[in-house]
Motif scaffolding. Structure first.
Motif, PDB file in Angstrom:
ATOM      1  N   UNK A 138       0.910  -0.997  -0.262  1.00 19.03           N
ATOM      2  CA  UNK A 138       0.061  -0.012   0.011  1.00 19.03           C
ATOM      3  C   UNK A 138       0.976   1.182  -0.207  1.00 19.03           C
ATOM      4  N   UNK A 139       2.137   1.253   0.228  1.00 18.91           N
ATOM      5  CA  UNK A 139       3.113   2.315   0.346  1.00 18.91           C
ATOM      6  C   UNK A 139       2.973   3.022   1.534  1.00 18.91           C
ATOM      7  N   UNK A 140       2.734   2.354   2.967  1.00 18.35           N
ATOM      8  CA  UNK A 140       2.829   2.942   3.895  1.00 18.35           C
ATOM      9  C   UNK A 140       3.985   2.795   4.774  1.00 18.35           C
ATOM     10  N   UNK A 141       4.704   1.809   4.196  1.00 16.16           N
ATOM     11  CA  UNK A 141       5.997   1.716   5.040  1.00 16.16           C
ATOM     12  C   UNK A 141       6.875   1.209   3.992  1.00 16.16           C
ATOM     13  N   UNK A 142       8.250   1.332   4.200  1.00 13.34           N
ATOM     14  CA  UNK A 142       9.394   0.873   3.341  1.00 13.34           C
ATOM     15  C   UNK A 142       9.376  -0.615   3.590  1.00 13.34           C
ATOM     16  N   UNK A 143       9.171  -1.001   4.701  1.00 17.15           N
ATOM     17  CA  UNK A 143       9.456  -2.600   4.973  1.00 17.15           C
ATOM     18  C   UNK A 143       8.726  -2.833   6.290  1.00 17.15           C
ATOM     19  N   UNK A 144       8.382  -3.880   6.699  1.00 15.87           N
ATOM     20  CA  UNK A 144       7.826  -4.332   7.693  1.00 15.87           C
ATOM     21  C   UNK A 144       8.745  -4.033   9.113  1.00 15.87           C
ATOM     22  N   UNK A 300       9.656   5.374  12.940  1.00 14.06           N
ATOM     23  CA  UNK A 300      10.472   5.106  11.711  1.00 14.06           C
ATOM     24  C   UNK A 300      11.056   3.566  11.818  1.00 14.06           C
ATOM     25  N   UNK A 301      11.467   3.247  13.033  1.00 12.11           N
ATOM     26  CA  UNK A 301      12.460   2.295  13.486  1.00 12.11           C
ATOM     27  C   UNK A 301      11.312   1.016  13.932  1.00 12.11           C
ATOM     28  N   UNK A 302      10.114   1.312  14.379  1.00 13.54           N
ATOM     29  CA  UNK A 302       9.307   0.334  15.129  1.00 13.54           C
ATOM     30  C   UNK A 302       8.889  -0.463  14.256  1.00 13.54           C
ATOM     31  N   UNK A 303       9.109  -1.946  14.217  1.00 16.09           N
ATOM     32  CA  UNK A 303       8.551  -2.801  13.158  1.00 16.09           C
ATOM     33  C   UNK A 303       6.879  -2.718  13.260  1.00 16.09           C
ATOM     34  N   UNK A 304       6.247  -3.211  11.913  1.00 11.88           N
ATOM     35  CA  UNK A 304       4.911  -3.347  11.945  1.00 11.88           C
ATOM     36  C   UNK A 304       4.878  -4.811  12.654  1.00 11.88           C
TER      37      UNK A 304
END
Length: 349
Positions: A138-144, A300-304
């Protein structure tokens, strides 16, 4: 409104400005002030349906519990809104939350997360999303693992192949499956593609029917019955979820099991719900909000956060109405899942 007035009065009475958002002040003598720490939490829901309502209720419950434990207040009631799947309303909600200068926005479902992403591009208000099936796509994050921006949250990523295997386990001779969904739901797109691939690989015919309203979905359900499908698959689609109470008896009367992407569907009458426990998803989302506001976590650094999606929920009333033996269903499903839950139909839960 009263809460906003009280917050303003308290702020005016402080003897020292806050060092950071949400922190309490200290008096000149070094003694801690009695002012309560209040965080403004904006919660934006996409639509009033069973799955998403479960998330909201559990986010609020978690914030209340953690607030009591930590001695702070997570003020969400004045900042809760439901777009009812209306994009115009959703955009206004985003505008209002930004104007309210909330400390965090909680975005429930992919369309809400995308709207809040656009609304916070300049001001960088942190956004914690929930029930986003494919945050990267969806383009919400660069990676999980490393979101890279002002958004992170919880995902209800869905294992389509697993639920299609449940259909095969219940009916090894299945030859035609209905795919029921809303083309406008981003969360459904990848699952429907995966379902078609499974059908092609297993020599099973599929019939697609779609809709964007409850009336559309009801007509689509009737059409699938007329087409002679032997089972129906729906991913974690909010439009179908909203319509489930209106269609589940249609499938029961036709002897067709409906397999869906959440336990919420089964609670609203579908034969089988497979996937994430949305109550747990809500609790985890609330925990992420607390970690952000109280502990200073960085989006920015908290994983999904993702979850084990191997829980099968079977509606025992529907199972019986379809003429299935619950013991036989358990025996067929249990090797393919991490948990088996028995449910009955409820309109509200």
């Amino acid at each position: 409104m009263k809460k906003r007035i009280m917050a303003a009065l308290l702020a005016a009475a402080m003897t020292m400005s806050l060092a950071a958002c949400g922190q309490s002040s200290s008096s000149a003598s070094g003694e801690a002030a009695a002012d309560e720490v209040v965080y403004k939490v904006g919660i934006a829901n996409y639509v009033d349906d069973a799955s998403l309502n479960q998330i909201v209720e559990n986010i609020e419950a978690e914030l209340d519990e953690k607030g009591a434990e930590l001695g702070v207040t997570f003020d969400y009631e004045p900042y809760y809104s439901n777009a009812q799947a209306d994009s115009t309303v959703l955009n206004q909600i985003a505008t209002d939350l930004v104007a309210d200068e909330v400390d965090v926005i909680v975005a429930i479902a992919t369309p809400v997360a995308l709207t809040m992403q656009a609304a916070t591009e300049d001001n960088q208000i942190p956004v914690i999303f929930s029930a986003v099936s494919d945050p990267v796509g969806a383009g919400l994050v660069e990676s999980l693992d490393a979101p890279g921006g002002n958004l992170t949250g919880t995902s209800d990523a869905f294992d389509t192949e697993a639920v299609m295997n449940l259909i095969k386990a219940q009916n090894p001779e299945v030859s035609k499956i209905g795919l029921l969904y809303d083309t406008a739901q981003d969360s459904s797109e990848s699952s429907i593609v995966a379902a078609k691939t499974w059908c092609e690989e297993n020599g099973v015919e599929y019939v697609e029917k779609t809709g964007s309203t409850t009336d559309d979905i009801s007509l689509a359900a009737d059409s699938l019955v007329s087409d002679g499908v032997e089972a129906v698959f729906t991913p974690s689609d909010n439009t179908v979820m909203t319509a489930e109470l209106a269609i589940y008896e249609t499938f029961i009367n036709a002897g067709i099991p409906h397999y869906c992407g959440a336990d919420s569907f089964a609670l609203n009458g579908a034969f089988c719900g497979y996937g994430v426990d949305y109550a747990n998803l809500g609790r985890m989302t609330g925990d992420m909000v607390v970690d952000l506001l109280v502990n200073g976590a960085d989006t920015a650094t908290t994983p999904v956060q993702t979850f084990d999606s191997g829980i099968v929920s079977v509606n025992t009333e529907t199972c019986d109405a379809l003429g299935y033996s619950l013991d036989d269903i358990k025996a067929a499903f249990e090797p393919l899942c991490s948990g088996f839950v028995e449910l009955t139909t409820q309109e509200n839960f």
